[in-house]
Design an enzyme around this catalytic site. Structure first.
Site, PDB file in Angstrom:
ATOM      1  N   CYS A  78      38.657  15.616  23.711  1.00 58.71           N
ATOM      2  CA  CYS A  78      37.445  15.231  22.970  1.00 58.71           C
ATOM      3  C   CYS A  78      37.445  13.733  22.604  1.00 58.71           C
ATOM      4  O   CYS A  78      37.228  12.900  23.476  1.00 58.71           O
ATOM      5  CB  CYS A  78      37.253  16.140  21.771  1.00 58.71           C
ATOM      6  SG  CYS A  78      35.527  16.144  21.214  1.00 58.71           S
ATOM      7  N   ARG A 107      29.142   9.759  24.327  1.00 56.74           N
ATOM      8  CA  ARG A 107      29.579  10.363  23.049  1.00 56.74           C
ATOM      9  C   ARG A 107      28.538  11.329  22.539  1.00 56.74           C
ATOM     10  O   ARG A 107      27.331  11.098  22.710  1.00 56.74           O
ATOM     11  CB  ARG A 107      29.774   9.285  21.980  1.00 56.74           C
ATOM     12  CG  ARG A 107      31.047   8.516  22.105  1.00 56.74           C
ATOM     13  CD  ARG A 107      31.149   7.496  20.977  1.00 56.74           C
ATOM     14  NE  ARG A 107      31.508   8.100  19.711  1.00 56.74           N
ATOM     15  CZ  ARG A 107      31.157   7.599  18.523  1.00 56.74           C
ATOM     16  NH1 ARG A 107      30.406   6.528  18.444  1.00 56.74           N
ATOM     17  NH2 ARG A 107      31.546   8.198  17.432  1.00 56.74           N
ATOM     18  N   ILE A 136      33.197  20.436  20.065  1.00 58.95           N
ATOM     19  CA  ILE A 136      32.772  20.008  18.725  1.00 58.95           C
ATOM     20  C   ILE A 136      32.279  18.561  18.816  1.00 58.95           C
ATOM     21  O   ILE A 136      33.082  17.636  18.982  1.00 58.95           O
ATOM     22  CB  ILE A 136      33.940  20.106  17.703  1.00 58.95           C
ATOM     23  CG1 ILE A 136      34.521  21.524  17.679  1.00 58.95           C
ATOM     24  CG2 ILE A 136      33.467  19.693  16.309  1.00 58.95           C
ATOM     25  CD1 ILE A 136      35.849  21.648  16.941  1.00 58.95           C
ATOM     26  N   ARG A 137      30.965  18.398  18.752  1.00 60.33           N
ATOM     27  CA  ARG A 137      30.374  17.049  18.920  1.00 60.33           C
ATOM     28  C   ARG A 137      31.061  16.311  20.063  1.00 60.33           C
ATOM     29  O   ARG A 137      31.532  15.168  19.923  1.00 60.33           O
ATOM     30  CB  ARG A 137      30.442  16.255  17.604  1.00 60.33           C
ATOM     31  CG  ARG A 137      29.524  16.843  16.536  1.00 60.33           C
ATOM     32  CD  ARG A 137      29.557  16.084  15.229  1.00 60.33           C
ATOM     33  NE  ARG A 137      29.146  14.690  15.363  1.00 60.33           N
ATOM     34  CZ  ARG A 137      27.888  14.267  15.512  1.00 60.33           C
ATOM     35  NH1 ARG A 137      26.910  15.123  15.578  1.00 60.33           N
ATOM     36  NH2 ARG A 137      27.616  12.989  15.608  1.00 60.33           N
ATOM     37  N   HIS A 176      38.603  21.386  23.111  1.00 60.65           N
ATOM     38  CA  HIS A 176      39.821  21.342  22.288  1.00 60.65           C
ATOM     39  C   HIS A 176      40.737  22.542  22.542  1.00 60.65           C
ATOM     40  O   HIS A 176      40.726  23.486  21.746  1.00 60.65           O
ATOM     41  CB  HIS A 176      39.443  21.410  20.803  1.00 60.65           C
ATOM     42  CG  HIS A 176      38.712  20.231  20.269  1.00 60.65           C
ATOM     43  ND1 HIS A 176      39.353  19.151  19.709  1.00 60.65           N
ATOM     44  CD2 HIS A 176      37.391  19.974  20.183  1.00 60.65           C
ATOM     45  CE1 HIS A 176      38.452  18.277  19.302  1.00 60.65           C
ATOM     46  NE2 HIS A 176      37.259  18.745  19.571  1.00 60.65           N
ATOM     47  N   GLU A 178      43.705  22.741  21.910  1.00 68.01           N
ATOM     48  CA  GLU A 178      44.703  22.781  20.826  1.00 68.01           C
ATOM     49  C   GLU A 178      44.271  23.675  19.668  1.00 68.01           C
ATOM     50  O   GLU A 178      45.095  24.018  18.826  1.00 68.01           O
ATOM     51  CB  GLU A 178      45.009  21.353  20.321  1.00 68.01           C
ATOM     52  CG  GLU A 178      43.900  20.651  19.532  1.00 68.01           C
ATOM     53  CD  GLU A 178      42.837  19.974  20.396  1.00 68.01           C
ATOM     54  OE1 GLU A 178      42.764  20.262  21.604  1.00 68.01           O
ATOM     55  OE2 GLU A 178      42.064  19.158  19.845  1.00 68.01           O
TER      56      GLU A 178
HETATM   57  N1  GLN Z   1      32.231  12.897  18.325  1.00 65.43           N
HETATM   58  C1  GLN Z   1      33.589  12.463  18.165  1.00 65.43           C
HETATM   59  C2  GLN Z   1      33.763  11.011  18.590  1.00 65.43           C
HETATM   60  O1  GLN Z   1      32.864  10.392  19.065  1.00 65.43           O
HETATM   61  C3  GLN Z   1      34.552  13.343  18.946  1.00 65.43           C
HETATM   62  C4  GLN Z   1      34.575  14.716  18.329  1.00 65.43           C
HETATM   63  C5  GLN Z   1      35.855  15.471  18.523  1.00 65.43           C
HETATM   64  O2  GLN Z   1      36.914  14.945  18.846  1.00 65.43           O
HETATM   65  N2  GLN Z   1      35.745  16.745  18.243  1.00 65.43           N
HETATM   66  O3  GLN Z   1      34.825  10.494  18.446  1.00 65.43           O
END
Ligand code: GLN
Length: 200
Positions: A78, A107, A136-137, A176, A178
């Protein structure tokens, strides 16, 4: 073989726990001295702008760039994928990356409706059941150079977006592993990238 996990910010503890569950010695890395003592590095999920700024403040940005350029095995999840990219779309000002993979990432690519989601993904090189992927984002890979191998993609509105890529000793996932309890991506990193490179 010692695997370091960059521990400036983000979910480094979860990466250390996953590697430990595989019987791998892993170490939190915050300083140049700690970086010198490891054979490979994991860059965790978190906030890529914060990690970038802390890496500069801790004087570890250039040393990590150099180790990656010299072929140190590296895996980023991520925010870690963003930090391994060559170019970042929608980067925060003053955000830098370590490089290592010839990709442009976007991003927070998935937008508000699917800001965070889980999906079953077939990942090239991972045998058995599809991988439970938690986003997650997350970023996706907007474009990749010819030397980049796409290991998995997500289909959104009829368009395919790479979310797991590898270039030589560098591996990155938008998701992720992990935090999913599935250690097969880490196992792949250890067995397919670290052990052949380190020779142990
Ligand atoms: N949106 C985050 C970033 O730009 C990354 C999110 C994440 O690692 N879950 O760094």
């Amino acid at each position: 073989m010692k695997i370091g996990v960059l521990a400036l910010q983000g979910d480094f503890r979860e990466h250390i726990a996953t590697l430990t569950s595989l019987g791998i010695d892993s170490y939190a890395v915050k300083t140049v001295e700690e970086l010198t003592s490891v054979d490979a590095l994991v860059i965790p999920g978190g906030e890529s702008t914060t990690i970038s700024k802390l890496a500069i403040a801790f004087g570890i940005m250039e040393p990590i760039r150099l180790r990656i350029a010299q072929g140190m095995p590296v895996y980023g999840s991520c925010a870690g994928m963003i930090l391994l990219s060559k170019k970042i779309i929608d980067a925060a000002s003053e955000q830098e990356s370590f490089g290592g993979i010839d990709i442009t990432v976007r991003r927070n690519a998935f937008g508000r409706q699917v800001d965070s989601f889980e999906s079953k993904l077939v990942v090239k090189g991972i045998p058995g059941e599809p991988v439970q992927a938690i986003f997650i984002r997350a970023p996706w890979v907007e474009s990749a150079g010819v030397d980049v191998e796409v290991l998995a993609s997500v289909e959104i509105d009829g368009q395919s977006h790479p979310v797991a890529v590898r270039q030589n000793n560098a591996l990155a996932t938008s998701f992720h592993p992990e935090i999913s309890g599935d250690s097969r991506i880490h196992r792949y990193f250890v067995e397919e990238i670290c052990q052949p490179a380190v020779g142990k």
